[in-house]
Design a protein around this motif. Structure first.
Motif, short mmCIF file in Angstrom:
data_model
loop_
_atom_site.label_atom_id
_atom_site.label_comp_id
_atom_site.label_asym_id
_atom_site.label_seq_id
_atom_site.Cartn_x
_atom_site.Cartn_y
_atom_site.Cartn_z
N VAL A 1 -29.52 3.51 -8.17
CA VAL A 1 -29.58 4.62 -9.13
C VAL A 1 -28.59 5.72 -8.74
CG1 VAL A 1 -31.15 6.01 -10.52
CG2 VAL A 1 -32.06 4.12 -9.21
N LEU A 2 -27.33 5.32 -8.53
CA LEU A 2 -26.29 6.26 -8.15
C LEU A 2 -25.28 6.42 -9.28
CD1 LEU A 2 -25.59 4.95 -4.53
CD2 LEU A 2 -27.00 6.93 -5.19
N PRO A 3 -24.78 7.62 -9.52
CA PRO A 3 -23.77 7.83 -10.57
C PRO A 3 -22.47 7.11 -10.21
CG PRO A 3 -24.02 9.81 -9.24
CD PRO A 3 -25.11 8.88 -8.81
N THR A 4 -22.00 6.27 -11.11
CA THR A 4 -20.89 5.37 -10.80
C THR A 4 -19.88 5.35 -11.95
OG1 THR A 4 -22.38 3.98 -9.50
CG2 THR A 4 -20.29 3.00 -10.20
N VAL A 5 -18.60 5.33 -11.60
CA VAL A 5 -17.53 5.20 -12.59
C VAL A 5 -16.57 4.11 -12.14
CG1 VAL A 5 -15.69 6.35 -13.87
CG2 VAL A 5 -17.69 7.67 -13.13
N LEU A 6 -16.29 3.18 -13.04
CA LEU A 6 -15.28 2.15 -12.78
C LEU A 6 -14.02 2.52 -13.56
CD1 LEU A 6 -14.48 -0.59 -11.57
CD2 LEU A 6 -15.34 -1.66 -13.68
N ILE A 7 -12.94 2.77 -12.82
CA ILE A 7 -11.67 3.14 -13.44
C ILE A 7 -10.76 1.92 -13.46
CG2 ILE A 7 -9.65 4.63 -13.30
CD1 ILE A 7 -11.31 6.66 -11.79
N THR A 8 -10.24 1.59 -14.65
CA THR A 8 -9.34 0.44 -14.79
C THR A 8 -8.02 0.90 -15.39
OG1 THR A 8 -11.22 -1.04 -15.17
CG2 THR A 8 -9.04 -1.84 -15.81
N HIS A 9 -6.92 0.58 -14.70
CA HIS A 9 -5.59 0.87 -15.24
C HIS A 9 -5.26 -0.20 -16.28
CE1 HIS A 9 -1.02 1.55 -14.51
NE2 HIS A 9 -1.49 2.34 -15.46
N LEU A 10 -5.15 0.21 -17.52
CA LEU A 10 -5.02 -0.75 -18.62
C LEU A 10 -3.72 -1.54 -18.56
CD1 LEU A 10 -6.46 1.44 -21.53
CD2 LEU A 10 -7.62 -0.34 -20.21
N ALA A 11 -2.70 -1.00 -17.93
CA ALA A 11 -1.41 -1.69 -17.89
C ALA A 11 -1.41 -2.88 -16.95
CB ALA A 11 -0.31 -0.70 -17.47
N ASP A 12 -2.06 -2.76 -15.79
CA ASP A 12 -1.99 -3.85 -14.82
C ASP A 12 -3.34 -4.32 -14.30
OD1 ASP A 12 -2.79 -1.82 -13.09
OD2 ASP A 12 -0.83 -1.62 -12.12
#
Length: 230
Positions: free
Chosen positions: A16-27
């Motif tokens: 139950v931890l605040p999480t963000v997955l960041i994805t670079h759309l180009a690569d």
């Protein structure tokens, strides 16, 4: 998504931890941010991207920012109500509709009953002990409504040590000042005490329990969604 990243996403959700997955759309490069720290991935986000990730968490909204997709995995919103009083009876269904999982704490069995709060998680125990067990986090709001220092003060002392995004307590300015003095004498941090919303809620001239409940939920929403320091 790489298996190692997926496993950490699931672990963060289970915890139950605040999480963000960041994805670079180009690569396709990714970074996993848990509680503000990068814990996995092959991407190192800069300060601006981390700030955007935090904003997404506060707004409960995934979005694309400058070629990066920010996908959030937020813990559920929680509201802990100290005191099974008339205001609580109005506030609980409103907060439930707004997406909060609500817990009402009151050792007084005549007040904290299924009849008064049907279908609600009501705990008939001392608020301090329950608050410790509940472990309030940054997705938790805490509202003290008993007007009884024996019940409100110990619960607030626990709340002040937590990451709760909103802490409010019923009472006039005079009551709030007396409460602040008691909490300080018992060892609570003065700066944290100053963060208690009391008198509670937005100043909309509320009189009835239902109107006061509206003002409380509005102030909670402002604390959660509004500008930082708003």
């Amino acid at each position: 998504m790489k298996r190692s990243v997926l496993e950490q996403v699931q672990a963060a959700r289970d915890a139950v931890l605040p999480t963000v997955l960041i994805t670079h759309l180009a690569d396709g490069a990714q970074a996993l941010i848990v509680k503000g720290e990068v814990v996995a991935g092959d991407l190192m986000p800069d300060t601006a991207l981390k700030t955007a990730a935090d904003d997404c968490l506060r707004q409960d909204k995934s979005r694309t920012v400058d070629g990066y997709f920010l996908q959030i995995f937020n813990p559920p919103l929680r509201l802990i109500v100290i005191g099974a009083v008339h205001i609580a009876q109005a506030l609980v269904p409103m907060a439930t509709l707004a997406g909060y999982a609500v817990t009402v704490i009151d050792p007084r069995g005549a007040w904290a009953s299924e009849a008064r709060f049907p279908g609600v998680n009501v705990i008939q125990d001392w608020p301090e002990e329950v608050m410790i067990a509940q472990k309030p986090d940054r997705r938790t709001a805490i509202v003290a409504l008993t007007h009884d220092p024996k019940l409100d003060d110990p619960a607030l002392a626990v709340a002040l040590k937590s990451d709760a995004f909103y802490i409010g307590a019923l009472g006039s300015k005079k009551t709030a000042a007396a409460r602040a003095e008691r909490l300080q004498q018992s060892g609570s941090d003065p700066d944290a005490i100053a963060g208690i919303d009391g008198p509670i809620g937005l100043n909309i001239g509320a009189i009835s329990p239902a109107e006061i409940a509206v003002s409380i939920l509005a102030k909670m929403t402002l604390a959660l969604r509004g500008p930082k320091g708003g």
